[in-house]
Scaffold this motif. Sequence first.
Motif, PDB file in Angstrom:
ATOM      1  N   GLN A  37       0.829  -1.194   0.000  1.00  0.00           N
ATOM      2  CA  GLN A  37       0.000   0.000   0.000  1.00  0.00           C
ATOM      3  C   GLN A  37       0.867   1.250   0.000  1.00  0.00           C
ATOM      4  N   GLU A  38       1.992   1.223   0.728  1.00  0.00           N
ATOM      5  CA  GLU A  38       2.864   2.384   0.775  1.00  0.00           C
ATOM      6  C   GLU A  38       3.369   2.773  -0.606  1.00  0.00           C
ATOM      7  N   GLU A  39       3.667   1.787  -1.425  1.00  0.00           N
ATOM      8  CA  GLU A  39       4.185   2.087  -2.753  1.00  0.00           C
ATOM      9  C   GLU A  39       3.109   2.650  -3.662  1.00  0.00           C
ATOM     10  N   THR A  40       1.847   2.354  -3.382  1.00  0.00           N
ATOM     11  CA  THR A  40       0.778   2.872  -4.229  1.00  0.00           C
ATOM     12  C   THR A  40       0.303   4.237  -3.747  1.00  0.00           C
ATOM     13  N   GLN A  41       0.667   4.603  -2.523  1.00  0.00           N
ATOM     14  CA  GLN A  41       0.220   5.856  -1.956  1.00  0.00           C
ATOM     15  C   GLN A  41       0.923   7.030  -2.625  1.00  0.00           C
ATOM     16  N   ASN A  42       0.184   8.107  -2.826  1.00  0.00           N
ATOM     17  CA  ASN A  42       0.725   9.334  -3.373  1.00  0.00           C
ATOM     18  C   ASN A  42       1.791   9.864  -2.408  1.00  0.00           C
ATOM     19  N   PRO A  43       2.989  10.233  -2.892  1.00  0.00           N
ATOM     20  CA  PRO A  43       4.039  10.719  -1.991  1.00  0.00           C
ATOM     21  C   PRO A  43       3.687  12.047  -1.329  1.00  0.00           C
ATOM     22  N   ASN A  44       2.665  12.730  -1.810  1.00  0.00           N
ATOM     23  CA  ASN A  44       2.237  13.988  -1.208  1.00  0.00           C
ATOM     24  C   ASN A  44       1.109  13.790  -0.205  1.00  0.00           C
ATOM     25  N   GLU A  45       0.792  12.522   0.103  1.00  0.00           N
ATOM     26  CA  GLU A  45      -0.267  12.203   1.046  1.00  0.00           C
ATOM     27  C   GLU A  45       0.262  11.271   2.131  1.00  0.00           C
ATOM     28  N   MET A  46      -0.488  11.201   3.218  1.00  0.00           N
ATOM     29  CA  MET A  46      -0.158  10.274   4.295  1.00  0.00           C
ATOM     30  C   MET A  46      -1.460   9.805   4.931  1.00  0.00           C
ATOM     31  N   GLU A  47      -1.369   8.738   5.698  1.00  0.00           N
ATOM     32  CA  GLU A  47      -2.538   8.220   6.379  1.00  0.00           C
ATOM     33  C   GLU A  47      -2.442   8.513   7.863  1.00  0.00           C
ATOM     34  N   ILE A  48      -3.554   8.914   8.426  1.00  0.00           N
ATOM     35  CA  ILE A  48      -3.697   9.089   9.873  1.00  0.00           C
ATOM     36  C   ILE A  48      -4.972   8.346  10.257  1.00  0.00           C
ATOM     37  N   LYS A  49      -5.205   8.249  11.545  1.00  0.00           N
ATOM     38  CA  LYS A  49      -6.430   7.615  12.020  1.00  0.00           C
ATOM     39  C   LYS A  49      -7.157   8.588  12.934  1.00  0.00           C
ATOM     40  N   VAL A  50      -8.474   8.505  12.908  1.00  0.00           N
ATOM     41  CA  VAL A  50      -9.296   9.252  13.848  1.00  0.00           C
ATOM     42  C   VAL A  50     -10.127   8.253  14.635  1.00  0.00           C
ATOM     43  N   ALA A  51     -10.322   8.562  15.902  1.00  0.00           N
ATOM     44  CA  ALA A  51     -11.089   7.682  16.781  1.00  0.00           C
ATOM     45  C   ALA A  51     -12.564   8.001  16.657  1.00  0.00           C
ATOM     46  N   LEU A  52     -13.312   7.062  16.090  1.00  0.00           N
ATOM     47  CA  LEU A  52     -14.757   7.173  16.031  1.00  0.00           C
ATOM     48  C   LEU A  52     -15.345   6.130  16.976  1.00  0.00           C
ATOM     49  N   LEU A  53     -16.616   6.240  17.257  1.00  0.00           N
ATOM     50  CA  LEU A  53     -17.234   5.405  18.278  1.00  0.00           C
ATOM     51  C   LEU A  53     -18.196   4.390  17.676  1.00  0.00           C
ATOM     52  N   ASP A  54     -18.207   3.213  18.267  1.00  0.00           N
ATOM     53  CA  ASP A  54     -19.231   2.223  17.972  1.00  0.00           C
ATOM     54  C   ASP A  54     -20.125   2.199  19.203  1.00  0.00           C
ATOM     55  N   THR A  55     -21.288   2.812  19.081  1.00  0.00           N
ATOM     56  CA  THR A  55     -22.201   2.921  20.222  1.00  0.00           C
ATOM     57  C   THR A  55     -23.201   1.771  20.297  1.00  0.00           C
ATOM     58  N   THR A  56     -23.022   0.766  19.439  1.00  0.00           N
ATOM     59  CA  THR A  56     -23.956  -0.371  19.432  1.00  0.00           C
ATOM     60  C   THR A  56     -23.692  -1.353  20.565  1.00  0.00           C
ATOM     61  N   GLY A  57     -22.511  -1.266  21.179  1.00  0.00           N
ATOM     62  CA  GLY A  57     -22.145  -2.226  22.209  1.00  0.00           C
ATOM     63  C   GLY A  57     -21.585  -3.515  21.644  1.00  0.00           C
ATOM     64  N   GLU A  58     -21.465  -3.604  20.325  1.00  0.00           N
ATOM     65  CA  GLU A  58     -20.974  -4.819  19.682  1.00  0.00           C
ATOM     66  C   GLU A  58     -19.646  -4.613  18.960  1.00  0.00           C
ATOM     67  N   GLY A  59     -19.033  -3.457  19.132  1.00  0.00           N
ATOM     68  CA  GLY A  59     -17.792  -3.148  18.422  1.00  0.00           C
ATOM     69  C   GLY A  59     -16.652  -4.057  18.822  1.00  0.00           C
ATOM     70  N   LYS A  60     -15.725  -4.240  17.915  1.00  0.00           N
ATOM     71  CA  LYS A  60     -14.575  -5.111  18.153  1.00  0.00           C
ATOM     72  C   LYS A  60     -13.369  -4.344  18.691  1.00  0.00           C
ATOM     73  N   GLY A  61     -13.408  -2.998  18.638  1.00  0.00           N
ATOM     74  CA  GLY A  61     -12.292  -2.187  19.111  1.00  0.00           C
ATOM     75  C   GLY A  61     -12.243  -2.150  20.626  1.00  0.00           C
ATOM     76  N   PRO A  62     -11.222  -1.477  21.160  1.00  0.00           N
ATOM     77  CA  PRO A  62     -11.107  -1.360  22.620  1.00  0.00           C
ATOM     78  C   PRO A  62     -12.343  -0.684  23.213  1.00  0.00           C
ATOM     79  N   LYS A  63     -12.783  -1.175  24.346  1.00  0.00           N
ATOM     80  CA  LYS A  63     -13.961  -0.609  25.014  1.00  0.00           C
ATOM     81  C   LYS A  63     -13.532   0.596  25.843  1.00  0.00           C
ATOM     82  N   ARG A  64     -14.278   1.683  25.696  1.00  0.00           N
ATOM     83  CA  ARG A  64     -14.066   2.895  26.483  1.00  0.00           C
ATOM     84  C   ARG A  64     -15.439   3.393  26.901  1.00  0.00           C
TER      85      ARG A  64
END
Length: 180
Positions: A37-64
């Motif tokens: 994926q890194e080789e296909t990515q535009n060199p003028n772009e980068m990836e970051i992550k944002v924390a969104l919420l799963d309010t269903t109670g069934e999410g697989k991510g860390p519970k907070r």
Amino acid sequence: MNQNIIIGAIVAIIIAGLGYGVYTQFAPQGRGEPTSQEETQNPNEMEIKVALLDTTGEGKGPKRACDAINMVTRTIPKTDAPLNAALVQLFAEPEGAQPGTDYNFIARTKETLKFDRVTITDGIANIYLTGSLSGLAGICDDPRAEIQLKETALQFPTVTDVQIYLNDVKTNLTPVGQGS
């Protein structure tokens, strides 16, 4: 004699063909299609992550608190300040049609709460917000803004802790913690 030359030529062609097949199978990549994926990515772009919420109670991510965290990847213009860019992106994310998976509580309050800046000192990300936290509708809502901000910041290896400031006063963004 001619027969030996012809047989030798055929054997040489076969060996060369096998050699080329082995070479293309095991040779280092770098020609043809990118291999990651890194080789296909535009060199003028980068990836970051944002924390969104799963309010269903069934999410697989860390519970907070009442929710699970979904770290959702976004592609942004390349920057030397990725944490700042991630927080700008978090505040720009839409709320979503209704609470559920990939829900952005921050969007519910962005009419009154604004991201100002972030600094990192000795591993502590100091996130500065202005305005006021609004849109709280109960015990599950109380920690959501703080959780999204902290989880978004803690993805970066240079961040070991997060402090949040509202109008330059340290806070945890909960109703009892605003201004404390």
